[in-house]
Every structure is written in C-alpha cells, then in structure tokens.
Design a protein around this motif. Structure first.
Motif, PDB file in Angstrom:
ATOM      1  N   PHE A 191       0.820  -1.213   0.000  1.00 25.59           N
ATOM      2  CA  PHE A 191       0.000   0.000   0.000  1.00 25.59           C
ATOM      3  C   PHE A 191       0.856   1.265   0.000  1.00 25.59           C
ATOM      4  CE2 PHE A 191      -2.632   3.353   1.711  1.00 25.59           C
ATOM      5  CZ  PHE A 191      -3.796   3.188   0.967  1.00 25.59           C
ATOM      6  N   GLU A 192       1.953   1.248   0.729  1.00 27.95           N
ATOM      7  CA  GLU A 192       2.831   2.430   0.774  1.00 27.95           C
ATOM      8  C   GLU A 192       3.315   2.791  -0.633  1.00 27.95           C
ATOM      9  OE1 GLU A 192       2.949  -0.073   2.746  1.00 27.95           O
ATOM     10  OE2 GLU A 192       2.954   0.649   4.811  1.00 27.95           O
ATOM     11  N   ALA A 193       3.647   1.751  -1.424  1.00 28.47           N
ATOM     12  CA  ALA A 193       4.131   1.984  -2.788  1.00 28.47           C
ATOM     13  C   ALA A 193       3.003   2.504  -3.682  1.00 28.47           C
ATOM     14  CB  ALA A 193       4.711   0.695  -3.360  1.00 28.47           C
ATOM     15  N   PRO A 285     -12.728  -0.844  13.262  1.00 28.47           N
ATOM     16  CA  PRO A 285     -12.217   0.505  13.577  1.00 28.47           C
ATOM     17  C   PRO A 285     -10.689   0.458  13.648  1.00 28.47           C
ATOM     18  CG  PRO A 285     -13.881  -0.219  15.175  1.00 28.47           C
ATOM     19  CD  PRO A 285     -13.529  -1.417  14.340  1.00 28.47           C
ATOM     20  N   VAL A 286     -10.013   1.477  13.109  1.00 27.22           N
ATOM     21  CA  VAL A 286      -8.537   1.437  13.099  1.00 27.22           C
ATOM     22  C   VAL A 286      -7.950   1.332  14.511  1.00 27.22           C
ATOM     23  CG1 VAL A 286      -7.982   2.514  10.903  1.00 27.22           C
ATOM     24  CG2 VAL A 286      -8.467   3.949  12.865  1.00 27.22           C
ATOM     25  N   GLN A 287      -8.659   1.907  15.487  1.00 22.45           N
ATOM     26  CA  GLN A 287      -8.127   1.874  16.860  1.00 22.45           C
ATOM     27  C   GLN A 287      -7.985   0.445  17.383  1.00 22.45           C
ATOM     28  OE1 GLN A 287     -10.795   3.462  15.753  1.00 22.45           O
ATOM     29  NE2 GLN A 287     -11.182   5.395  16.785  1.00 22.45           N
ATOM     30  N   SER A 295      -2.239   1.168   8.977  1.00 19.84           N
ATOM     31  CA  SER A 295      -3.538   1.276   8.304  1.00 19.84           C
ATOM     32  C   SER A 295      -3.424   2.205   7.097  1.00 19.84           C
ATOM     33  CB  SER A 295      -4.586   1.828   9.282  1.00 19.84           C
ATOM     34  OG  SER A 295      -4.250   3.163   9.634  1.00 19.84           O
ATOM     35  N   PRO A 296      -4.224   1.960   6.053  1.00 18.04           N
ATOM     36  CA  PRO A 296      -4.243   2.882   4.911  1.00 18.04           C
ATOM     37  C   PRO A 296      -4.523   4.322   5.348  1.00 18.04           C
ATOM     38  CG  PRO A 296      -5.442   0.882   4.359  1.00 18.04           C
ATOM     39  CD  PRO A 296      -5.096   0.797   5.823  1.00 18.04           C
ATOM     40  N   LEU A 297      -5.367   4.482   6.373  1.00 18.80           N
ATOM     41  CA  LEU A 297      -5.678   5.831   6.863  1.00 18.80           C
ATOM     42  C   LEU A 297      -4.409   6.547   7.314  1.00 18.80           C
ATOM     43  CD1 LEU A 297      -7.686   8.043   7.772  1.00 18.80           C
ATOM     44  CD2 LEU A 297      -7.857   6.844   9.970  1.00 18.80           C
ATOM     45  N   ARG A 298      -3.610   5.877   8.147  1.00 13.36           N
ATOM     46  CA  ARG A 298      -2.393   6.523   8.655  1.00 13.36           C
ATOM     47  C   ARG A 298      -1.345   6.707   7.553  1.00 13.36           C
ATOM     48  NH1 ARG A 298      -5.276   8.198  12.105  1.00 13.36           N
ATOM     49  NH2 ARG A 298      -5.422   7.365  14.219  1.00 13.36           N
ATOM     50  N   VAL A 299      -1.254   5.743   6.643  1.00 11.67           N
ATOM     51  CA  VAL A 299      -0.295   5.864   5.532  1.00 11.67           C
ATOM     52  C   VAL A 299      -0.651   7.094   4.689  1.00 11.67           C
ATOM     53  CG1 VAL A 299       0.507   4.798   3.369  1.00 11.67           C
ATOM     54  CG2 VAL A 299       0.242   3.391   5.432  1.00 11.67           C
ATOM     55  N   GLY A 305      -0.236  14.749   4.853  1.00 17.26           N
ATOM     56  CA  GLY A 305       0.149  15.735   5.867  1.00 17.26           C
ATOM     57  C   GLY A 305      -1.031  16.362   6.596  1.00 17.26           C
ATOM     58  N   ARG A 306      -2.158  15.683   6.609  1.00 20.16           N
ATOM     59  CA  ARG A 306      -3.258  16.184   7.426  1.00 20.16           C
ATOM     60  C   ARG A 306      -4.189  15.020   7.789  1.00 20.16           C
ATOM     61  NH1 ARG A 306      -8.374  17.240   4.946  1.00 20.16           N
ATOM     62  NH2 ARG A 306      -8.391  16.978   2.686  1.00 20.16           N
ATOM     63  N   LYS A 307      -5.075  15.294   8.755  1.00 25.03           N
ATOM     64  CA  LYS A 307      -6.025  14.290   9.209  1.00 25.03           C
ATOM     65  C   LYS A 307      -7.091  14.088   8.135  1.00 25.03           C
ATOM     66  CE  LYS A 307      -7.992  13.432  13.801  1.00 25.03           C
ATOM     67  NZ  LYS A 307      -7.553  12.056  13.816  1.00 25.03           N
TER      68      LYS A 307
END
Ligand SMILES: [Fe+2]
Length: 311
Positions: A191-193, A285-287, A295-299, A305-307
């Motif tokens: 996913f990072e790539a 839930p990601v938590q 998680s894709p959300l955090r990546v 650079g924002r929430k």
C-alpha cells in the motif's frame, strides 16, 4: 509477470515486494487454531499479507451443490449478496425455492466466518463488524464490464456509496469450485508503494462535495476525505493500463476447498479466473488494530500531511 506457487515458505511481511501468502493448518471453522506465535494472523494481515487456510473447506449441503451444478445463468450482476442485518438477498434472479437455498447458504457462511475470525484474531474481539455476505457464481475470466467495475484489474477496495470513514475492510473468501478449479488472483505492490505512486496526482475533495453527495443519496453516510482518496486510488489504479501491466505483481492460485483472509483496502488484488466463491466482509475501527500506523488511513495521512477522518 512472475508465476509463483511457492508462497508461504517465507512469511517475512514487511520486506515482501508483493504480499506474502501465509498458510495455517486449520481444518475446523471453530478451531483449534495453533499459530506460530500469539497474534500471528493479525500481524500477517496488518502487514499486508494474506492468511491462507488451504484445508478449511466450507461444507456445502446437497441442495447447495445441486444449485451449483444446475448452473447460474450469467445475469447482469456479478454477485448475489446477503445483508445479515436486514435479512435481504440481493442480485439473484433464481426462483423462490433456489433463493431460499442461497439465503440459507450465505447466512451459514456469515456465521462460520464470524466464528473463524473470533478465534483466529482474538486481538479484534468484539471490534469486527460484519457487513455483506456475497456469493459469486460466475466465471471471472472473460466477463465484460466497465473499467471501474473490472475486478480483473489490480485495485484496493473502496465502496463509492458506502464510505468507511477510515474503518478497515477485511474479507474472508472460500473457493467452492465443484470441479476443483483454483481461484486465480494477481497480487500487487504494498500500500505504501501504491500511495507513493498515485497520491501526488489526486486532487483533494471539493469543498461541500461530501455534504452534496450525502444529500443526493449518492453515499449512505458522509464521505470523509479518507474515502475520497481511497476511491481515487481505486479508480487511478484501474484506469492506468501501464500500471496494470508493469507494476510489481505476482499470480497466486487459491485452491478449491481453501479459505483465505485479506485486508482488501490495503492489499492490491485482482481476481482473474475462477468460479463459485463465497465472501464475507467485515469492518474494523482502526483503533482496534495491533499496529495502527500500518492502516491505509495513517499511511495516507502521513503522505498528505493532514487528518483525513475523525478517528
Ligand atoms: Fe476487490
């Protein structure tokens, strides 16, 4: 493209170029589940791997097997889906008797999958929320559809009308093929790539669009910025022919009688051949994750650079 049926011997997780497929010798839907270490399956999944249970066959009743042999005429829909919360079967053109068989089968699969994950992924106890159950009776190879709906192209899952708001999408699949044919997938880069490749060319959501989509009934709930980016990633991957052809990928055959589990919002995947699969969707839930930062959300949040969602 590399043909590789040698996965599972080295489940290194994060060093993998394409996802590891890690095998576990599980034969019963209710366990026992011997894992090499506590939370092994959770770690494999969160690192973008696939957990394969090659000996975990979903037991079919005679009437269900008969329905498969009878064949399902190619209809306009690709799946028959069952909503356990509402008790509705959708997408089937079968008669009432056959619909009752399909409903009972999908309901049983929903219960079996829930029991399986409850025991195999104890870290998620009480946090996994079941979604739709789907039965996919048609041959995947050679079916025509628009590029956006074409699941033979590599993609990560994102649902246009059902925003997750950052929740994870985990799916359990079982290959029921009565002729012993495999389900053939392509598996793509981490996913990072994917995010590094595509995010720079994706525009942020237009101000007010989430509210408009909700009011117009296009989405069932408000589409978060996270959902906007995930949908754009899904579309960008499928629309890019060069990416489909030249990005790092591998082919894997899921044998008949096997069950496998994967975070489809994270793992780049494409179903390219096979017929007769049951699938159960879960949301998390990601938590509740062991390693939230994966998680894709955090990546995406790190890259943009924002929430992107209020979790
Ligand atoms: Fe998918």
């Amino acid at each position: 493209m590399i043909e590789n049926d040698n996965h599972g011997d080295s489940c290194q997780g994060e060093e993998a170029i394409v996802p590891d497929v890690c095998r576990l010798a599980v034969t019963e839907w209710n366990g026992p589940f011997a894992q090499p270490e506590p939370d092994y399956a959770v770690r494999v999944l969160e690192r973008g791997g696939v957990v394969l249970l090659p000996q975990l066959e979903f037991p079919l009743r005679d009437v269900e097997r008969a329905l498969m042999v009878k064949g399902s005429s190619p209809g306009s829909r690709k799946n028959v889906s069952f909503d356990p919360a509402k008790g509705h079967l959708r997408g089937s053109t079968a008669d009432d008797a056959d619909q009752a068989v399909l409903a009972a089968m999908t309901r049983r699969y929903a219960a079996a999958s829930k029991a399986l994950l409850g025991r195999l992924l104890p870290h998620y106890a009480g946090a996994l929320v079941p979604g739709r159950t789907s039965y996919r009776p048609f041959e995947v190879a050679g079916r025509s559809s628009s590029w956006r709906k074409d699941d033979t192209r590599l993609h990560v899952d994102s649902f246009p009308s059902s925003p997750t708001g950052g929740r994870r999408i985990m799916r359990v699949f079982s290959n029921l093929n009565p002729e012993g044919r495999s389900r053939r997938w392509r598996l793509g880069e981490p996913f990072e790539a994917i995010a590094a490749h595509f995010v720079g060319s994706i525009h942020g959501p237009v101000w007010g669009s989430a509210t408009a989509l909700r009011l117009l009934g296009v989405t069932k709930r408000r589409r978060s910025a996270y959902d906007h980016y995930m949908l754009a990633l899904h579309d960008s991957m499928k629309a890019d022919s060069k990416y489909q052809r030249y990005s790092k990928q591998d082919v894997f055959e899921f044998p008949a009688g096997a069950t496998w589990i994967v975070y489809t919002d994270q793992v780049s995947h494409a179903a390219i051949a096979g017929q007769f699969v049951l699938e159960q969707t879960f949301y998390l839930p990601v938590q509740a994750m062991l390693e939230v930062e994966r998680s894709p959300l955090r990546v995406l949040e790190r890259r943009i650079g924002r929430k992107l969602a209020s979790v």
